[in-house]
Design an enzyme around this catalytic site. Structure first.
Site, mmCIF file in Angstrom:
data_model
loop_
_atom_site.group_PDB
_atom_site.id
_atom_site.type_symbol
_atom_site.label_atom_id
_atom_site.label_comp_id
_atom_site.label_asym_id
_atom_site.label_seq_id
_atom_site.Cartn_x
_atom_site.Cartn_y
_atom_site.Cartn_z
ATOM 1 N N HIS A 88 49.311 14.551 45.640
ATOM 2 C CA HIS A 88 49.710 15.940 45.438
ATOM 3 C C HIS A 88 50.382 16.089 44.078
ATOM 4 C CE1 HIS A 88 53.421 14.029 46.783
ATOM 5 N NE2 HIS A 88 54.077 15.022 46.183
ATOM 6 N N ASN B 143 63.179 12.148 51.990
ATOM 7 C CA ASN B 143 61.999 11.643 52.687
ATOM 8 C C ASN B 143 62.335 10.286 53.279
ATOM 9 O OD1 ASN B 143 60.604 13.882 51.860
ATOM 10 N ND2 ASN B 143 59.341 12.832 50.361
ATOM 11 N N TYR C 40 60.351 24.897 51.623
ATOM 12 C CA TYR C 40 59.140 25.674 51.335
ATOM 13 C C TYR C 40 58.009 25.260 52.258
ATOM 14 C CZ TYR C 40 57.385 21.613 48.698
ATOM 15 O OH TYR C 40 56.954 20.364 48.323
ATOM 16 N N ASP D 247 53.682 18.389 42.702
ATOM 17 C CA ASP D 247 54.745 19.302 43.114
ATOM 18 C C ASP D 247 54.449 20.694 42.550
ATOM 19 O OD1 ASP D 247 55.655 16.672 43.544
ATOM 20 O OD2 ASP D 247 57.729 17.344 43.522
ATOM 21 N N HIS E 270 50.251 12.322 42.371
ATOM 22 C CA HIS E 270 50.958 11.093 42.729
ATOM 23 C C HIS E 270 51.039 10.993 44.248
ATOM 24 C CE1 HIS E 270 54.158 14.187 42.309
ATOM 25 N NE2 HIS E 270 54.711 13.575 43.344
ATOM 26 N N ARG F 249 61.981 2.930 54.036
ATOM 27 C CA ARG F 249 62.322 3.364 52.687
ATOM 28 C C ARG F 249 62.672 4.843 52.707
ATOM 29 N NH1 ARG F 249 59.070 6.137 48.027
ATOM 30 N NH2 ARG F 249 60.465 5.749 46.289
#
Length: 360
Positions: free
Chosen positions: A187, A176, A122, A189, A249, A260
């Site tokens: 942000h 990610n 998206y 979701d 978050h 990570r």
């Protein structure tokens, strides 16, 4: 008593500023323009009152932290051996992306952070023609690669067998991949794109997920979070209710000290809007060469240097704050989410309310 006749410095200062008492009395019982409560406090009335206000603020933050914590589930499901196997597969995804083997919209690169969209992708952040909550759009079907088989076999199946999600729930998987010092700004979701809950699994190293932060740029700075959730390698985090919808978050630069990766598993809503073939964004992207092979950043960064301006043009995900009615409350159990999704359309409202950040 001091030689000057004053008991302490506050009494002396009070005698030197008699106009202060006049100012207090002027607004003690309200004015024609409104009560004193409607006015901003321009001064500190006393040391004791300052402590009282600080205590109230701290209590509010503690209450909000409890609301966030109560709407998060976290479990340790994957063993170190299983993590190592999945991490090898993530490295293969990175290699395929560098080789240009994926469809154009599968890979989204930014300094110190790469995203790999599978199943559904998206538009967000700087990609949006018009900024603001609710403007995100799914790409047309087939514009990102399918979810790899190893994600189904090694990640989704164990979650289903452990009762974290029901079978067939996931149709969107995002990887990610963060380098030291990378981050993702505050942000929510998009609610009009994704059903709840939001499920994520962490790999390679330990980190933290922060709630209620505000980012500032040039130089980059992050405010004190309302709640900090440690996320360990192999841990599964499930966000629903307040933590997913009512507070932002983020991942701060100082919390990524080693490489990570996180695999985010979600379900798109059946009525989630998509880009159409006439969309200006879609047309401009089609004009670019395929496949698009972007260079990966190998820059090393000090994870504590949270002042690097390079994040400014990164995600711009601080705009991703979708609307949500106060009347629409969410159950903390994931089981209720599966039932609620079927009749969500009957309860959704199209208000433009943004997530409030006044206390953060």
């Amino acid at each position: 008593m001091a030689a000057s006749g004053y008991y302490d410095l506050r009494e002396k200062l009070k005698s030197m500023t008699p106009h202060r008492d006049d100012y207090k009395n002027k607004y003690a019982h309200g004015t024609s323009n409104g009560s004193r409560k409607d006015r901003k406090r321009k001064y500190r009335e006393s040391d004791d009152e300052e402590y009282e206000h600080s205590d109230d603020s701290a209590e509010l933050r503690e209450q909000e932290a409890r609301r966030v914590s109560s709407s998060i589930q976290q479990r340790s499901i994957f063993t170190p051996e299983e993590c190592a196997r999945i991490e090898e597969k993530i490295d293969e995804v990175v290699a395929n992306g560098e080789a240009g083997l994926y469809r154009e919209h599968t890979v989204d690169r930014a300094p110190l952070r790469n995203k790999y969209f599978f199943g559904e992708g998206y538009t967000y952040g700087a990609q949006l023609e018009k900024r603001g909550p609710g403007q995100e759009r799914l790409y047309r079907k087939g514009e990102v690669d399918d979810i790899p088989g190893w994600v189904h076999e090694l990640v989704i199946k164990p979650l289903v067998s452990n009762g974290v999600i029901p079978e067939g729930f996931v149709n969107s998987a995002v990887i990610n991949d963060y380098q030291p010092g990378g981050c993702i700004v505050s942000h929510v979701d998009p609610l009009h794109i994704f059903a709840r809950p939001i499920v994520s699994v962490s790999f390679f190293s330990d980190s933290a997920l922060c709630f209620g932060c505000r980012f500032q740029f040039k130089p980059i700075r992050v405010s004190e979070p309302v709640f900090v959730l440690p996320v360990r390698r192999g841990s599964v985090t499930v966000l629903s209710g307040y933590a997913a919808d009512e507070i932002t978050h983020c991942i701060r630069p100082q919390d990524i000290k080693e490489r990570r990766a996180v695999i985010i598993l979600r379900k798109t809503r059946p009525d989630a809007p998509r880009l159409d073939s006439d969309s200006p964004l879609n047309s401009s992207l089609k004009a670019r060469p395929t496949p698009l092979k972007a260079k990966r950043s190998h820059r090393k960064a000090d994870p504590d240097a949270a002042h690097r301006p390079r994040v400014l043009e990164m995600d711009k995900e601080e705009n991703r704050r979708p609307s949500l009615s106060h009347q629409h409350r969410h159950s903390l159990s994931s089981e209720n989410y599966w039932r609620r999704d079927q009749d969500h359309d009957e309860h959704r409202e199209s208000s433009g309310r943004k997530v409030k950040m006044s206390r953060h």
